[in-house]
Scaffold this motif. Structure first.
Motif, PDB file in Angstrom:
ATOM      1  N   ALA A  91       0.838  -1.207   0.000  1.00 17.20           N
ATOM      2  CA  ALA A  91       0.000   0.000   0.000  1.00 17.20           C
ATOM      3  C   ALA A  91       0.869   1.252   0.000  1.00 17.20           C
ATOM      4  O   ALA A  91       0.582   2.219  -0.712  1.00 17.20           O
ATOM      5  N   TYR A  94       2.301   1.857  -3.445  1.00 14.34           N
ATOM      6  CA  TYR A  94       1.279   2.371  -4.362  1.00 14.34           C
ATOM      7  C   TYR A  94       0.919   3.831  -4.051  1.00 14.34           C
ATOM      8  O   TYR A  94       0.853   4.667  -4.953  1.00 14.34           O
ATOM      9  N   TRP A 122      -7.340   1.093  -2.073  1.00 15.40           N
ATOM     10  CA  TRP A 122      -6.201   0.359  -2.651  1.00 15.40           C
ATOM     11  C   TRP A 122      -6.379  -1.132  -2.416  1.00 15.40           C
ATOM     12  O   TRP A 122      -6.224  -1.934  -3.347  1.00 15.40           O
TER      13      TRP A 122
END
Length: 180
Positions: A91, A94, A122
């Motif tokens: 996460a 990203y 996400w």
């Protein structure tokens, strides 16, 4: 785009026995949903799972803080209750382009509603959606989130499905996915 309104989100909460949210928080949540979720049925599933995991957006952090579990300090945070270091790493990569941001500061996930929703969307898009599409079987979403602890037909899996049915009714998201 799912096109969920603040009013609809609050009606979903109330239909499921939770308190309505203030406009600011509800706007943050609906904005993140509408920016990430394609259909109203998928949105109903996502919202139901968020309701279950966060007790109606009441908690952004696992109340036990992972006590007795093998994953602290990476215990459940965010509205979807992100756990495990590898999920925090992915996460973080990203959202921030750097896998260390959330690893070094796991509390960042639960600090604000915005980050809690960013991590939750996400997780949904990356982990849940690939396992659950085409969204005709609700248990696939539960299985992707907490399947090892909530097998098909279990009390908690049924609770999640019942939340979905109520949310789907408010959102007029038909046809309903089957339970499992």
């Amino acid at each position: 785009m799912a096109g969920i309104t603040v009013s609809e989100l609050n009606r979903c909460l109330q239909a499921c026995g939770f308190d309505a949210l203030g406009d600011s928080l509800a706007s943050t949540i609906t904005g993140k949903i509408n920016g990430s979720i394609g259909s109203r049925n998928e949105a109903a599933m996502f919202i139901a799972q968020l309701f279950h995991e966060s007790n109606g957006f009441k908690y952004r952090e696992e109340r036990s803080r992972g006590a007795g579990q093998p994953y602290p300090p990476y215990y459940g945070r965010g509205y979807i209750q992100l756990t495990w270091d590898y999920n925090y790493r992915a996460a973080s990569k990203y959202l921030y382009g750097n896998e260390s941001v959330l690893l070094n500061d796991p509390d960042r996930v639960s600090r604000t509603p915005e980050v809690s929703m960013d991590v939750s969307t996400w997780f949904w898009k990356t982990i849940v959606r690939p396992k659950a599409a085409p969204f005709d079987n609700f248990y696939r979403t539960t299985g992707a989130i907490n399947g090892a602890l909530e097998p098909p037909g279990s009390e908690l899996a049924r609770r999640r499905y019942n939340l979905y049915c109520k949310v789907a009714q408010v959102l007029d998201a038909y046809p309903l996915a089957r339970e499992c």
